[in-house]
Write a protein that holds these residues in place. Structure first.
Motif, mmCIF file in Angstrom:
data_model
loop_
_atom_site.group_PDB
_atom_site.id
_atom_site.type_symbol
_atom_site.label_atom_id
_atom_site.label_comp_id
_atom_site.label_asym_id
_atom_site.label_seq_id
_atom_site.Cartn_x
_atom_site.Cartn_y
_atom_site.Cartn_z
ATOM 1 N N ALA A 30 -27.013 18.001 5.727
ATOM 2 C CA ALA A 30 -26.168 18.217 6.905
ATOM 3 C C ALA A 30 -25.882 16.842 7.480
ATOM 4 C CB ALA A 30 -26.844 19.111 7.927
ATOM 5 N N ASP B 129 -20.971 23.008 15.558
ATOM 6 C CA ASP B 129 -21.556 23.054 14.221
ATOM 7 C C ASP B 129 -23.060 23.292 14.304
ATOM 8 O OD1 ASP B 129 -19.160 22.704 12.943
ATOM 9 O OD2 ASP B 129 -19.747 20.875 11.877
ATOM 10 N N GLU C 249 -22.634 18.546 2.367
ATOM 11 C CA GLU C 249 -22.958 18.361 3.786
ATOM 12 C C GLU C 249 -22.459 19.609 4.501
ATOM 13 O OE1 GLU C 249 -24.582 15.835 5.078
ATOM 14 O OE2 GLU C 249 -24.385 14.164 3.653
ATOM 15 N N CYS C 250 -23.381 20.478 4.875
ATOM 16 C CA CYS C 250 -23.022 21.832 5.316
ATOM 17 C C CYS C 250 -22.394 21.887 6.704
ATOM 18 C CB CYS C 250 -24.258 22.727 5.285
ATOM 19 S SG CYS C 250 -24.951 22.955 3.627
ATOM 20 N N GLY C 251 -22.462 20.815 7.434
ATOM 21 C CA GLY C 251 -21.895 20.765 8.777
ATOM 22 C C GLY C 251 -22.399 19.517 9.469
ATOM 23 N N PHE D 90 -17.626 21.143 6.911
ATOM 24 C CA PHE D 90 -18.476 20.760 5.781
ATOM 25 C C PHE D 90 -17.666 19.926 4.798
ATOM 26 C CE2 PHE D 90 -16.200 24.431 4.237
ATOM 27 C CZ PHE D 90 -15.992 24.171 2.890
#
Length: 303
Positions: free
Chosen positions: A186, A276, A267-269, A196
């Protein structure tokens, strides 16, 4: 005594009997034709009747073939879709890295340069650590991938005092001869930067790094992750990297430079953006993230 008929009361005319027999034969023949039209097999217990409702109770303990898993995009995947495939999941950082600052600061060779063995990662403003997030999502994805028959290898499962170093993370995927490797992260960008993105390996050839063979398949993996992650989570690709594509090629990450197998980072958020962060700290959203990662990997390995 006469009963109004010319026949005794215990007898019937032959014509009447023949008519009744013909009617019975017709009914039986019609039933047989219907049975054949439906496939010639009697309904199984619990199978849907003509109207669609079950004719019997389902066996809660199983014993039959489980239904295909529903895919995020609306299709289905059989439980064994990934049988024979090896997937490496790389949960970014390590929750105990903070206790080992000296060790993780050690420089390692990444081909193009030397960088720290590992870092502590970022955190939300409320203190939820990236390392905790990555382990949770990776574990959820592992369960889903294993349900589809994949062999899943972790670079770390909260079972190491720190790290591993970025060069070892790449080596784990190489040694496992992974069909796909995904490093879960992240971001820690500025507030207002949302969404993301997937980091892809650039063409690198220096020292021990040579990504020529993995650039194209890694991009294919990344593209499928972007599509499936967006569908599963409802999140949009990054508004600050990748020009709206959700893809960000880089040549400065040892985990990609030293990989010999298709590998990407997701990178999920952005943990530093409040909106986020509200998603990243929500267990239900993290399950969606794990499903999006699983779907993307499945698409890559089965198409």
């Amino acid at each position: 005594m006469s009963n109004g008929s010319t026949f005794p009361p215990h007898r019937r005319p032959r014509g009447t009997l023949l008519a009744a027999l013909a009617a019975l034969v017709a009914v039986a023949l019609a039933g047989w034709l219907i049975w054949r039209a439906q496939g010639g097999e009697p309904p199984r217990a619990g199978a849907p009747a003509a109207g669609g409702a079950p004719t019997g109770g389902a066996d809660p303990a199983g014993g039959g073939t489980p239904p295909p898993e529903k895919k995020g995009g609306g299709g289905t995947e059989p439980p064994g879709a990934l049988r024979g495939k090896v997937v490496v999941l790389d949960p970014g950082h390590n929750p105990r890295n903070r206790e080992h600052g000296h060790e993780i600061a050690r420089q390692v060779q990444i081909g193009t340069d030397r960088k720290e063995c590992d870092t502590t990662g970022t955190a939300t403003n409320d203190g939820y650590a990236e390392a905790s997030f990555t382990l949770d999502v990776a574990r959820r994805a592992r369960t889903l991938l294993q349900e589809r028959g994949a062999t899943v290898v972790f670079t770390q499962d909260g079972d190491r005092p720190y790290g591993p170093c970025v060069d070892e993370r790449a080596a784990i995927g190489n040694t496992a001869h992974a069909d796909a490797a995904v490093s879960v992260h992240a971001d820690g960008s500025a507030a207002g930067n949302r969404g993301f993105h997937v980091i892809l390996p650039e063409r690198v050839r220096a020292g021990a790094a040579d990504t020529a063979a993995i650039v194209a398949p890694s991009r294919a993996l990344g593209e499928r992750l972007v599509s499936r992650f967006a569908t599963a989570t409802g999140s949009a690709p990054s508004n600050y990297l990748g020009g709206g594509t959700g893809l960000d090629p880089r040549s400065d990450l040892g985990g990609l430079n030293l990989s010999k197998v298709p590998k990407v980072f997701i990178e999920c958020g952005n943990m530093r953006d409040p909106k986020d962060a509200a998603q990243l700290t929500d267990a239900q959203w993290r399950q969606k993230a794990a499903r999006g990662i699983t779907e993307g990997i499945t698409d890559f390995l089965t198409r």
